[in-house]
Design an enzyme around this catalytic site. Structure first.
Site, PDB file in Angstrom:
ATOM      1  N   VAL B  77      -0.067 -14.093 -33.054  1.00  0.00           N
ATOM      2  CA  VAL B  77       1.240 -14.451 -32.924  1.00  0.00           C
ATOM      3  C   VAL B  77       1.771 -13.721 -31.320  1.00  0.00           C
ATOM      4  O   VAL B  77       1.257 -12.757 -31.080  1.00  0.00           O
ATOM      5  CB  VAL B  77       2.046 -12.831 -34.054  1.00  0.00           C
ATOM      6  CG1 VAL B  77       3.180 -13.228 -33.728  1.00  0.00           C
ATOM      7  CG2 VAL B  77       2.116 -13.307 -35.219  1.00  0.00           C
ATOM      8  N   CYS B  78       1.976 -14.855 -30.488  1.00  0.00           N
ATOM      9  CA  CYS B  78       2.818 -14.543 -29.387  1.00  0.00           C
ATOM     10  C   CYS B  78       3.081 -13.336 -28.677  1.00  0.00           C
ATOM     11  O   CYS B  78       4.127 -12.850 -29.327  1.00  0.00           O
ATOM     12  CB  CYS B  78       2.825 -15.137 -28.523  1.00  0.00           C
ATOM     13  SG  CYS B  78       2.889 -15.209 -27.034  1.00  0.00           S
ATOM     14  N   ILE B  79       1.978 -12.019 -28.314  1.00  0.00           N
ATOM     15  CA  ILE B  79       2.738 -10.536 -28.389  1.00  0.00           C
ATOM     16  C   ILE B  79       3.686 -10.277 -27.620  1.00  0.00           C
ATOM     17  O   ILE B  79       4.484 -10.192 -27.244  1.00  0.00           O
ATOM     18  CB  ILE B  79       1.257  -9.616 -27.416  1.00  0.00           C
ATOM     19  CG1 ILE B  79       1.321  -8.343 -27.503  1.00  0.00           C
ATOM     20  CG2 ILE B  79       1.064 -10.603 -26.492  1.00  0.00           C
ATOM     21  CD1 ILE B  79       0.253  -7.538 -27.545  1.00  0.00           C
TER      22      ILE B  79
END
Lengths: 121, 130
Positions: B77-79
């Site tokens: 998940v893109c932080i």
């Protein structure tokens, strides 16, 4: 990481009505940091991302233009714009903030063919 | 063939995430490899473990988790996209002084470099957009 894959990022969304423009640019810059050759294509409403003299401060947004102007520093110089999209909106490449290559809709498939990976926004 | 998926759309407003899930399931059934699934933009919302799926509707977060556990999938998940949407792990909860993290099990917060790596090593990268 293995061989360097070339990446084509196709942009279709307007600059501020949608977060896609900034999200797409972030990926372009990241891929470039990983030394992958990156090409950008702007078509449809995405051509407005490239307009000169944007003033998004009035809607509390950051200037896309400022991020775009960093592209040459990241060695991203292959920037294509679909010619019909400009014509349909009464614009020419003179209205854009970066030097671009105009491309006909019929040549987009060739551009896609030339790249290993295509991401669309 | 080695695949990676990039999912961008909100799991609740668009069909994309569900389509991506069925695509993932099918390619694994067909004997392909799924190197990584990268959740970007609105798609990061799926990793919020506080989601309560309505009864009688598909529980998409649980479906992804189950598939990931079965096949040891890498669900990234893109932080940056996740944190601003309130999807944080315990480390980020500490950093931003929030009461607790809410990242669902089997999902992992990481940077766009993970996407660049997926592009570099996969035979096919498929985008599921908004």
């Amino acid at each position: 990481m293995s061989e360097k894959k070339s990446v084509l990022i196709i942009n279709q969304k307007s600059p501020y009505g949608d977060a896609a423009a900034r999200e797409s640019l972030d990926i372009a810059l990241t891929c470039s940091i990983f030394e992958m050759p990156v090409t950008l294509l702007f078509c449809g409403d995405a051509i407005f991302q490239l307009l000169k003299d944007q003033q998004p401060g009035k809607i509390q947004q950051k200037k896309i233009e400022a991020m775009l102007s960093a592209l040459p520093m990241y060695d991203i110089t292959e920037i294509y714009v679909e010619h019909d999209s400009l014509i349909q909106n009464g614009l020419t490449d003179e209205d854009l903030c970066l030097p671009v290559t105009l491309i006909d809709q019929s040549s987009i498939s060739q551009l896609i063919n030339l790249h290993d990976t295509v991401l669309t926004f | 063939m080695k695949f990676s998926l990039v999912i961008q759309a909100s799991p609740f407003s668009h069909q994309s995430t569900a389509t991506a899930f069925r695509f993932a399931q099918t390619l694994l059934d067909e004997g392909h490899e799924l190197f990584r699934v990268f959740f970007y933009a609105e798609a990061t919302l799926i990793a919020n473990n506080q989601i309560c799926s309505p009864q009688g509707e598909a529980d998409l977060p649980q479906q992804w988790q189950t598939l990931a556990e079965e096949h040891q999938l890498d669900l990234v998940v893109c932080i940056a996209a996740a944190v601003k949407r309130g999807v944080i792990d315990d480390n980020e909860a500490k950093r931003y002084e929030k009461a607790s993290g809410n990242l669902r099990e089997t999902f992992e917060l990481s940077g766009l470099g993970q996407l660049a790596e997926a592009i570099a090593v996969s035979d096919r990268v498929i985008t599921f957009g908004a």
